[in-house]
Design an enzyme around this catalytic site. Structure first.
Site, PDB file in Angstrom:
ATOM      1  N   HIS A   1       0.638  -1.507   0.314  1.00 19.77           N
ATOM      2  CA  HIS A   1       0.119  -0.094   0.275  1.00 19.77           C
ATOM      3  C   HIS A   1       0.494   1.073   0.190  1.00 19.77           C
ATOM      4  O   HIS A   1       0.328   2.072  -0.612  1.00 19.77           O
ATOM      5  CB  HIS A   1      -0.726   0.463   1.255  1.00 19.77           C
TER       6      HIS A   1
ATOM      7  N   LYS B   1     -17.055  -7.679   6.643  1.00 19.94           N
ATOM      8  CA  LYS B   1     -15.929  -8.856   6.987  1.00 19.94           C
ATOM      9  C   LYS B   1     -15.539  -8.649   8.214  1.00 19.94           C
ATOM     10  O   LYS B   1     -15.739  -7.466   8.788  1.00 19.94           O
ATOM     11  CB  LYS B   1     -14.569  -7.989   5.988  1.00 19.94           C
TER      12      LYS B   1
ATOM     13  N   ARG C   1      -2.366  -6.268  -8.330  1.00 20.22           N
ATOM     14  CA  ARG C   1      -1.300  -6.956  -7.755  1.00 20.22           C
ATOM     15  C   ARG C   1      -1.077  -8.124  -9.506  1.00 20.22           C
ATOM     16  O   ARG C   1       0.057  -8.811  -9.746  1.00 20.22           O
ATOM     17  CB  ARG C   1      -1.092  -7.631  -6.716  1.00 20.22           C
TER      18      ARG C   1
ATOM     19  N   SER D   1      -2.742  -8.264   3.029  1.00 19.48           N
ATOM     20  CA  SER D   1      -2.943  -7.453   4.041  1.00 19.48           C
ATOM     21  C   SER D   1      -2.840  -9.294   5.001  1.00 19.48           C
ATOM     22  O   SER D   1      -2.409  -9.592   6.122  1.00 19.48           O
ATOM     23  CB  SER D   1      -4.051  -7.216   5.333  1.00 19.48           C
TER      24      SER D   1
END
Ligand code: ADP
Length: 160
Positions: free
Chosen positions: A17, A41, A91, A129
Site C-alpha cells: 500500500h 468482513k 497485483r 494484508s
C-alpha cells in the site's frame, strides 16, 4: 486540482500500500487514504487501530490524508471528499478481474468518476494484508513486508 481517494480495508497497511501511495502521490495533488469498514468482513484491527497505524506510517507523505468511513458506497465517499478519481492497486490477474467489476459498477453510479489503477511494483506484488497476518501468527519475519510500527502492532495484537 486533482483529488483521488484510495479506499480499502488496510487491515493492516503494508509496504505494498505504501509504495503504491508513494508513487501515486506524485500524480495527484491530494489523496485521501480512506479506511473503510465493510460489514461483511472480519478484521484483526478495529477501525480506529487501522486508522492510527495508517496515520503513523503515512505521515511522511504531505499530500496524503487518512480518513475513516464506515460502510458506505465508494462513489458517495468520493463525492463527499470532492474527489474525481478512485485509486486502486493491481497485483495480479485476480485483482484485475475483481477490480474491473468494481470499477464498472462504480461507473453505473457515477460515470464521471474515473478509477485509476497502479500496477504493484514487482517487489511488492506478493504482499497482501491476509498473508501478513498469517506470517505474524506463526512468528515469521515481517521486516520487508510492513513498516516497523505495523510489525510491532501485530506482535502486540497477537499477544492479547
Ligand atoms: P480491500 O478490502 O478494499 O481489497 P485492501 O486493504 O486489501 O482492501 O486493499 C486496498 C487496495 O490496495 C486495493 O486496491 C488492493 O488491490 C491494493 N493493494 C493491496 N496490496 C497491495 C500491494 N501489495 N501492492 C499494491 N496494491 C495493493
Amino acid at each position: 486540482m486533482s483529488t483521488a481517494i484510495f479506499p480499502g480495508s488496510f487491515d493492516p497497511i503494508t509496504n505494498g500500500h505504501l509504495k503504491t501511495l508513494e508513487r501515486a502521490s506524485k500524480l495527484f495533488d491530494k489523496i485521501y487514504f480512506v479506511v473503510l469498514t465493510n460489514t461483511h468482513k472480519k478484521y484483526l484491527f478495529d477501525q480506529s487501530e487501522r486508522v492510527t497505524l495508517a496515520k503513523v506510517c503515512l505521515r511522511y507523505l504531505d499530500n496524503v490524508e487518512v480518513v475513516s468511513r464506515t460502510a458506505s458506497l465508494t462513489v458517495d465517499v468520493a463525492h463527499e471528499l470532492k474527489a474525481d478519481f478512485i485509486l486502486r492497486g493491481l497485483r495480479n490477474e485476480q485483482d484485475f478481474s475483481y477490480e474491473r467489476a468494481i470499477a464498472a459498477l462504480n461507473k453505473t453510479q457515477d460515470p464521471t468518476l474515473e478509477t485509476v489503477f497502479m500496477l504493484a511494483d514487482p517487489t511488492e506484488s506478493y504482499i497482501s494484508s491476509s498473508m501478513i497476518k498469517e506470517i505474524a501468527i506463526f512468528g515469521g519475519n515481517l521486516k520487508e513486508l510492513v513498516p516497523q510500527e505495523v510489525a510491532h502492532a501485530l506482535e502486540q495484537k497477537l499477544l492479547d
